[in-house]
Design a protein around this motif. Structure first.
Motif, PDB file in Angstrom:
ATOM      1  N   ASN A  49       0.830  -1.196   0.000  1.00 25.72           N
ATOM      2  CA  ASN A  49       0.000   0.000   0.000  1.00 25.72           C
ATOM      3  C   ASN A  49       0.869   1.253   0.000  1.00 25.72           C
ATOM      4  N   LEU A  50       0.370   2.300  -0.639  1.00 25.28           N
ATOM      5  CA  LEU A  50       1.068   3.588  -0.676  1.00 25.28           C
ATOM      6  C   LEU A  50       0.168   4.663  -0.049  1.00 25.28           C
ATOM      7  N   PRO A  51      -0.040   4.606   1.275  1.00 25.27           N
ATOM      8  CA  PRO A  51      -0.921   5.582   1.926  1.00 25.27           C
ATOM      9  C   PRO A  51      -0.283   6.957   2.027  1.00 25.27           C
ATOM     10  N   ASN A  52      -1.107   7.929   2.410  1.00 28.81           N
ATOM     11  CA  ASN A  52      -0.727   9.341   2.593  1.00 28.81           C
ATOM     12  C   ASN A  52      -0.501  10.082   1.279  1.00 28.81           C
ATOM     13  N   TRP A  53      -0.424   9.365   0.181  1.00 27.11           N
ATOM     14  CA  TRP A  53      -0.133   9.978  -1.113  1.00 27.11           C
ATOM     15  C   TRP A  53      -1.324  10.809  -1.601  1.00 27.11           C
TER      16      TRP A  53
ATOM     17  N   VAL B  44       0.549  -2.492  -6.390  1.00 23.06           N
ATOM     18  CA  VAL B  44       0.470  -1.398  -5.431  1.00 23.06           C
ATOM     19  C   VAL B  44      -0.994  -1.003  -5.276  1.00 23.06           C
ATOM     20  N   ARG B  45      -1.345  -0.609  -4.089  1.00 26.61           N
ATOM     21  CA  ARG B  45      -2.695  -0.126  -3.799  1.00 26.61           C
ATOM     22  C   ARG B  45      -2.587   1.355  -3.430  1.00 26.61           C
TER      23      ARG B  45
ATOM     24  N   ILE C  26      -2.001  -1.967 -10.326  1.00 24.42           N
ATOM     25  CA  ILE C  26      -2.326  -0.805  -9.493  1.00 24.42           C
ATOM     26  C   ILE C  26      -3.798  -0.830  -9.130  1.00 24.42           C
ATOM     27  N   ILE C  27      -4.077  -0.743  -7.835  1.00 24.46           N
ATOM     28  CA  ILE C  27      -5.437  -0.756  -7.316  1.00 24.46           C
ATOM     29  C   ILE C  27      -5.851   0.669  -6.976  1.00 24.46           C
ATOM     30  N   ILE C  28      -6.878   1.157  -7.644  1.00 24.85           N
ATOM     31  CA  ILE C  28      -7.443   2.471  -7.335  1.00 24.85           C
ATOM     32  C   ILE C  28      -8.493   2.256  -6.252  1.00 24.85           C
TER      33      ILE C  28
END
Length: 553
Positions: free
Chosen positions: A38-42, A69-70, A107-109
């Motif tokens: 996961n790529l949070p805060n982005w 990546v999510r 890539i998960i939106i």
């Protein structure tokens, strides 16, 4: 070195596995990827982390073996009151999609929105989803199979009637699927249960008339271990929890324990038992097979702050083993933050700050590349000390916790991008983190200046601009200077500000734990890790705009 680390990790994992043996029954339908992150805060909280990750980060992730990546997105931040998603959001997301397709990363939106402690899914979430998802589907319907949609992260109505909430969510999710399919019949859609995406709530979902769905659950069990000390939970006073359970290693209850703390501690032996940890995973596999659908866990992880590092690594080794054996695709939470792949959240240079033991436990490769480029190493090499210019802040993490503004603002007649912040509370900060300690001693001694352009219409315009010294991560001392109407008139026009570094004053520092400390003469120009711009003691509706921030020699 790599073999030694692997041997130690394998031995530790075997010790845990001997306690937690499993006879897996696997999901029959597999996804084309098995592990990701996961790529949070982005795209969350506000619009001030949109520069957090770039193509280089995707290339770095690819190099260690990340396959998916999510991207969690708070669309309420990126949409107007009528739920029209801003072009600024789509342009940034377009780049992420392009990088993924180019590198062969799924890539998960993810429609995320606020799901933190104290939040509650809006009762009219169907209205929001049915307005936003058609926009997303229209934008990406012609993209490759690497694009995947996720209806919503962790729905939770909290009405007091869980079964009614689950039934309500099941229907809403079905309508969202239909809305997407009216435009995009190609891309896979991730669905999950209505109680924070728990595995148990997933089991109650209705059967949707769609053969391209991925069923999903989250796994942070046992919660007392994975979230020990977490400030947003009722576990904030419970720390040093062992995994697996060991009576001799359990810490004592804190003074005057709450009922929640008593329950968590007394129940931990049971909640961390193999049978309990595996029960919902096994049920999820059985459920997915009945639905003839693939299964994934797109959030799992352990907060690094208080967990023993070896036990934390062993937890990942065990969970990844269980999910891999069962054909459950897994995406850990998160990358650079407190659940992440690095040894700390303050230094996230790739690859030198990576937690190598953790990488191996999760089935990733240790990168063989040399030390990566950072803002500081690049600036020293080429003499360009630009911090922010025209929408770019390479290798710098920008933090802002206000509500309104943008890192990519523009004005009529110009395509130049700048930072704009509005509706500021007292002491609201805009922080440029360099992600490592930087030695500015020579710059200061040689007469270097901090320069930027700023404009405001706030008649009480008053800022503190300071460099932060973490004193080897002990305390954030400040070297500060005031910037007010004497340096930039609040007339709505751009004004150049130029301040020699030697004019900054050692004034002290502040943390939530210690409150304000007056100067002890400890600020060091050799230990600078951030530049901050702080609105002083007044509310500023107008806020300010700033651009072309750099140190000039």
């Amino acid at each position: 070195m790599k073999k030694t680390i692997y041997a130690i990790l394998t031995l530790a994992a075997l010790c845990v596995s001997s306690l937690f043996a499993a006879s897996p029954k696997a999901a029959k339908k597999q996804l084309p990827f098995s592990k990701g992150i996961n790529l949070p805060n982005w795209f969350e909280y506000n619009r001030f982390s949109v520069l957090l990750y770039g193509k280089k980060d995707f290339e770095n992730l690819k190099s260690i073996g990340v396959e998916a990546v999510r991207v969690p997105i708070w669309f309420d931040v990126w949409a107007d009151k009528d739920y029209n998603v801003s072009e600024e959001c789509f342009e940034a997301l377009d780049k992420a999609v392009s990088w993924s397709e180019e590198l062969g990363i799924y890539i998960i939106i993810d429609f995320h929105n606020d799901c933190g402690g104290g939040s509650q899914t809006p009762q009219n979430i169907d209205k929001i989803l049915l307005k936003i998802w058609p926009q997303i589907a229209q934008r990406y319907k012609d993209k490759s199979q690497y694009v995947i949609y996720e209806v919503m992260n962790e729905p939770h109505f909290l009405s007091g009637n869980l079964q009614a909430d689950l039934a309500k969510w099941g229907k809403i999710q079905g309508k969202a699927i239909e809305a997407i399919r009216s435009i995009d019949k190609k891309h896979s859609i991730i669905v999950g249960g209505g109680d924070y995406n728990s595995a148990e709530s997933m089991l109650s979902l209705p059967e949707y008339d769609d053969d391209n769905l991925i069923y999903n659950f989250h796994d942070y069990t046992p919660f007392l271990f994975t979230h020990q000390g977490a400030s947003w939970t009722n576990l904030k006073r419970l720390k040093n929890i062992p995994f697996p359970y060991s009576k001799n290693k359990m810490p004592p209850l804190p003074q005057n324990p709450s009922d929640a703390e008593k329950w968590e501690m007394s129940n931990y032996k049971n909640s961390s038992d193999e049978k309990v940890l595996l029960e919902n995973i096994e049920k999820a596999v059985e459920f997915a097979n009945k639905r003839r659908a693939p299964l994934m866990c797109n959030e799992y992880g352990v907060l690094m702050t208080y967990a023993n590092s070896v036990e934390r690594t062993n937890w990942y080794s065990l969970k990844c083993k269980w999910m891999d054996e069962r054909n459950i695709a897994r995406l850990s939470w998160d990358y650079t933050q407190a659940f992440g792949l690095f040894n700390s959240t303050s230094e996230t240079r790739f690859p030198e700050d990576l937690n190598q033991n953790l990488l191996l436990a999760m089935g990733y490769k240790i990168p063989t590349m040399k030390q990566g480029e950072s803002w500081y190493t690049r600036a020293k090499a080429n003499g360009d000390w630009t911090i922010y210019k025209d929408g770019r802040a390479d290798h710098i993490n920008i933090q802002f916790y206000g509500k309104e503004g943008s890192l990519l603002a523009t004005e009529a007649g110009s395509n130049e991008k700048f930072i704009m912040v509005k509706d500021l509370k007292e002491y609201t900060e805009l922080i440029f983190n360099f992600n490592e300690t930087c030695d500015f001693t020579k710059l200061k001694n040689n007469g270097a200046k901090l320069e930027f352009y700023v404009k405001s219409k706030d008649k009480n315009f008053d800022l503190s601009v300071y460099f932060r010294d973490m004193e080897s991560k002990i305390f954030p001392w400040r070297a500060s200077i005031l910037v007010g109407s004497d340096k930039a008139k609040p007339d709505g026009k751009w004004h150049k500000v130029s301040i020699p570094l030697r004019n900054f004053n050692d004034i002290g520092g502040w943390t939530q734990e210690t409150d304000w400390k007056v100067s002890e003469g400890k600020f060091s120009w050799a230990l600078v890790d951030a530049l901050a711009i702080q609105n002083n003691k007044h509310v500023s509706k107008e806020g300010f705009a700033i651009k072309d921030i750099k140190i000039v020699q």
